[in-house]
Design a protein around this motif. Sequence first.
Motif, mmCIF file in Angstrom:
data_model
loop_
_atom_site.group_PDB
_atom_site.id
_atom_site.type_symbol
_atom_site.label_atom_id
_atom_site.label_comp_id
_atom_site.label_asym_id
_atom_site.label_seq_id
_atom_site.Cartn_x
_atom_site.Cartn_y
_atom_site.Cartn_z
ATOM 1 N N THR A 128 -2.538 6.591 -5.012
ATOM 2 C CA THR A 128 -2.532 5.740 -3.827
ATOM 3 C C THR A 128 -1.924 6.528 -2.675
ATOM 4 O OG1 THR A 128 -2.214 3.804 -5.230
ATOM 5 C CG2 THR A 128 -1.768 3.538 -2.873
ATOM 6 N N LYS A 129 -2.728 6.853 -1.658
ATOM 7 C CA LYS A 129 -2.234 7.646 -0.532
ATOM 8 C C LYS A 129 -1.188 6.883 0.265
ATOM 9 C CE LYS A 129 -4.637 11.414 -1.037
ATOM 10 N NZ LYS A 129 -3.969 12.674 -1.373
ATOM 11 N N GLU A 130 -1.458 5.605 0.526
ATOM 12 C CA GLU A 130 -0.478 4.761 1.202
ATOM 13 C C GLU A 130 -0.712 3.318 0.788
ATOM 14 O OE1 GLU A 130 -2.285 3.856 5.509
ATOM 15 O OE2 GLU A 130 -1.684 5.940 5.230
ATOM 16 N N PHE A 131 0.347 2.529 0.846
ATOM 17 C CA PHE A 131 0.255 1.144 0.393
ATOM 18 C C PHE A 131 -0.131 0.237 1.564
ATOM 19 C CE2 PHE A 131 3.220 3.189 -2.552
ATOM 20 C CZ PHE A 131 2.585 2.913 -3.754
ATOM 21 N N LYS A 132 -1.130 -0.581 1.330
ATOM 22 C CA LYS A 132 -1.619 -1.506 2.355
ATOM 23 C C LYS A 132 -0.616 -2.645 2.546
ATOM 24 C CE LYS A 132 -5.529 -4.619 3.235
ATOM 25 N NZ LYS A 132 -6.760 -5.184 2.645
ATOM 26 N N THR A 133 -0.364 -2.992 3.790
ATOM 27 C CA THR A 133 0.525 -4.116 4.085
ATOM 28 C C THR A 133 -0.273 -5.417 4.017
ATOM 29 O OG1 THR A 133 1.900 -2.741 5.505
ATOM 30 C CG2 THR A 133 2.089 -5.112 5.784
ATOM 31 N N ILE A 157 7.854 1.612 -8.720
ATOM 32 C CA ILE A 157 6.721 0.774 -8.299
ATOM 33 C C ILE A 157 6.098 1.301 -7.012
ATOM 34 C CG2 ILE A 157 7.677 -0.990 -6.744
ATOM 35 C CD1 ILE A 157 5.678 -1.698 -9.958
ATOM 36 N N LYS A 158 6.827 2.165 -6.259
ATOM 37 C CA LYS A 158 6.287 2.713 -5.021
ATOM 38 C C LYS A 158 5.798 4.159 -5.187
ATOM 39 C CE LYS A 158 6.160 0.853 -1.636
ATOM 40 N NZ LYS A 158 7.111 0.492 -0.572
ATOM 41 N N LEU A 159 5.708 4.648 -6.442
ATOM 42 C CA LEU A 159 5.138 5.981 -6.659
ATOM 43 C C LEU A 159 3.657 5.964 -6.310
ATOM 44 C CD1 LEU A 159 6.741 7.043 -10.066
ATOM 45 C CD2 LEU A 159 7.287 7.965 -7.816
ATOM 46 N N GLN A 160 3.151 7.071 -5.814
ATOM 47 C CA GLN A 160 1.741 7.129 -5.417
ATOM 48 C C GLN A 160 0.806 7.341 -6.603
ATOM 49 O OE1 GLN A 160 2.003 10.199 -2.358
ATOM 50 N NE2 GLN A 160 1.740 8.648 -0.796
ATOM 51 N N ASP A 161 1.328 7.918 -7.690
ATOM 52 C CA ASP A 161 0.496 8.210 -8.866
ATOM 53 C C ASP A 161 0.759 7.161 -9.938
ATOM 54 O OD1 ASP A 161 -0.840 9.187 -11.047
ATOM 55 O OD2 ASP A 161 -0.033 11.211 -10.930
ATOM 56 N N SER A 162 -0.230 6.294 -10.193
ATOM 57 C CA SER A 162 -0.037 5.237 -11.190
ATOM 58 C C SER A 162 0.105 5.807 -12.598
ATOM 59 C CB SER A 162 -1.201 4.242 -11.137
ATOM 60 O OG SER A 162 -2.420 4.880 -11.477
ATOM 61 N N GLY A 163 -0.391 7.036 -12.804
ATOM 62 C CA GLY A 163 -0.193 7.685 -14.099
ATOM 63 C C GLY A 163 1.278 7.946 -14.374
ATOM 64 N N GLU A 164 2.032 8.278 -13.314
ATOM 65 C CA GLU A 164 3.477 8.477 -13.453
ATOM 66 C C GLU A 164 4.179 7.141 -13.666
ATOM 67 O OE1 GLU A 164 5.345 11.316 -13.666
ATOM 68 O OE2 GLU A 164 3.351 12.187 -13.889
ATOM 69 N N VAL A 165 3.690 6.101 -12.991
ATOM 70 C CA VAL A 165 4.268 4.758 -13.159
ATOM 71 C C VAL A 165 4.139 4.329 -14.618
ATOM 72 C CG1 VAL A 165 4.158 2.333 -12.458
ATOM 73 C CG2 VAL A 165 3.729 4.136 -10.777
ATOM 74 N N ALA A 166 2.971 4.614 -15.202
ATOM 75 C CA ALA A 166 2.713 4.207 -16.588
ATOM 76 C C ALA A 166 3.669 4.859 -17.570
ATOM 77 C CB ALA A 166 1.267 4.543 -16.966
ATOM 78 N N LYS A 167 4.224 6.024 -17.201
ATOM 79 C CA LYS A 167 5.158 6.733 -18.097
ATOM 80 C C LYS A 167 6.556 6.107 -18.062
ATOM 81 C CE LYS A 167 2.761 11.157 -17.424
ATOM 82 N NZ LYS A 167 2.870 12.511 -16.814
ATOM 83 N N ARG A 168 6.795 5.273 -17.064
ATOM 84 C CA ARG A 168 8.121 4.656 -16.926
ATOM 85 C C ARG A 168 8.025 3.196 -17.374
ATOM 86 N NH1 ARG A 168 10.461 6.845 -11.141
ATOM 87 N NH2 ARG A 168 10.042 9.064 -11.459
ATOM 88 N N PRO A 169 8.786 2.809 -18.353
ATOM 89 C CA PRO A 169 8.622 1.471 -18.957
ATOM 90 C C PRO A 169 9.209 0.342 -18.114
ATOM 91 C CG PRO A 169 10.426 2.643 -19.986
ATOM 92 C CD PRO A 169 9.828 3.600 -19.021
#
Length: 669
Positions: free
Chosen positions: A69-74, A207-219
């Motif tokens: 995700t390059k940037e989060f939509k408001t 939750i604000k990381l741009q790479d959801s693959g990295e988010v998935a590694k954090r429980p």
Amino acid sequence: MSPAEAKTQIENLSAELKQHSYNYYVLAMPTITDFEFDKKLEALGALEKQFPELLDPDSPTQRVGGFITKEFKTVRHRWPMLSLGNTYNEQELLDFDQRIRKAIGDNFEYVCELKFDGLSMSLTYEGGKLTRAVTRGDGVQGDEVTTNVRTIHSIPKQLKHGDYPAEFEIRGEVFMHLKAFERLNEERVENGEPPYANPRNFASGTIKLQDSGEVAKRPLDCFLYFLYTEKPIFKTHWESLQAVKSWGFNVNEHSRLCSDIEGVLAFIAEWDKKRFGLSYDIDGIVIKVNSYGQQEELGFTAKSPRWAISYKFKAEQVQTELLAVTYQVGRTGAVTPVANLKPVLLAGTTVKRATLHNANEMLRLDLHEGDWVFVEKGGEIIPKIINVNLEKRVAGAPTIDYITECPACGTHLKRQEGEAAFYCPNDEGCPPQITGKMQHFIGRKAMNIDGLGDETIETLYQKGFIRHISDLYKLYEHANELKQMGRFGEKSINNMLDGIEKSKQMPFEKVLFGLGIRYIGETVAKKLTHHFKTIDNLMAATLDELIVAEEIGERIAHSLIEYFGSEKHREEIEKLKAAGLQFISGQKEVVLQSEALSGKTFIISGTFERSRDELKDIIEQNGGKILSSISTKLNYLVAGDNMGPSKLEKAQKLNIPIISDVELMEMIG
């Protein structure tokens, strides 16, 4: 294998893998090896591939993320996410109960819920499918983080059954279990990364990381606790909790229906003791009037519901032994004392260090060697020492005095009149100041150099490649030497050099802020570059000329004169000029388009779909003026996502109108 047999195997493997994930992340007690877990996951994936019709969106194989995700939509909330009023004692709760009784009589119930210390989240479901996840933001609008939230195992992506409406929102709290937090923080320390202060910060950062693959590694985990629908389908909050639980949502098991305030107080007393046995942090209890009809009758204040309140537990204090006092040197040279403690469990985490703030605080505490101290978290990110247990002080124990020389370079410390902090004046020769300034220079708010991080700066400094900011722009001369180090691959070196080259286009205000001059923050840097236009004008300015500039006081002026009075600093600026950095303001004169906002003042706070600079230009082009701080002189606060709560609170206290960017555009017409 028949589809029926495959279905049974898939269900069994899924349940087994989910339990192993819980054992590993939550309990920190894995019962199988990583290799065995991966093999089971692989077997499940193979079955799902063979029988695609049996693939469950909530399968352990599907929670891997991988989208950038390059940037989060408001996104504007359909129903505002208001904050709750806080109370800290029994009397305030009794007063709340009396206000309720005066408004709706005596025939009502309360629902008590644990107050989770996490990140508020709003989930939208359409046809039973998760379609959107949005952070709380400022309560009016937040960031859409759907891709990241889809990786959280306890949040269903598709509801399996239940008499749920075609569309609804459900609110909850995203959090991280304590054992998982400790394990991941240990990994960060081992990797040379700074640890997070607490599970809430870790969850919020994740939750604000741009790479959801990295988010998935954090429980991450999530409890859901409030349902919103277009038309009411339940009469009470308690009824809705039971329903959403049956639909497949993770609802906390420790809620309770209470018939009166005495039951509420008993629930609070029970969990004030039991909270430390939980696998996650709670910081209080939320109390809600149960009936939706009565909630509607009670209504809302400007920022919170009148039918709910949160009781905050008092900060826990523990006693432990003071082992030593050490000192940290920041990039501006400020020297901060830190108490090193005998490890002790405090509010669910092990505390080894506590801030001592400055020399005045050490003087107040009157610390002696071997003292036993009382430590408290109390909302602080870093634990702090409240006082000393004098009864345990050893007779004749020597006092611990604040140091007089820099712990990093040995330079005699100075303290400016009216300031609490001592600082090291050796900014050109003190290692933590040198690396700290460069880390500040490359940061997102300053030069935003891609391919360079804090750890890389440390390595380059230790290896002798950089000693000043200007050395970054000569790194291309050492490309071959960097390749021989092993730590840098060719691709990472090229990315770093490209990022450094691109930074030469950053505007003057970013360069000035990046230099790290004391008291020169982002806003001040903009004011200075707008007023003086060039670095040469700024360096030549006298005290009287400096304080004429908007919002520049004597403290800032003296800091600038001292900084530019150093021959080394002037030489460094000449080197940066030669490297091609921008030292002339590119700001255009404001071309007035209308007088629609003439005589009106504004502050812009938070994030928007437009950039804040664009909104500022729009205001000024229509006759408005931008202020830098909230006061009675302010006419409007333009509020976006992630606005600071203190700014919002101050504006509300002064009855300053709070508008959105949409309302701003309507004012202009």
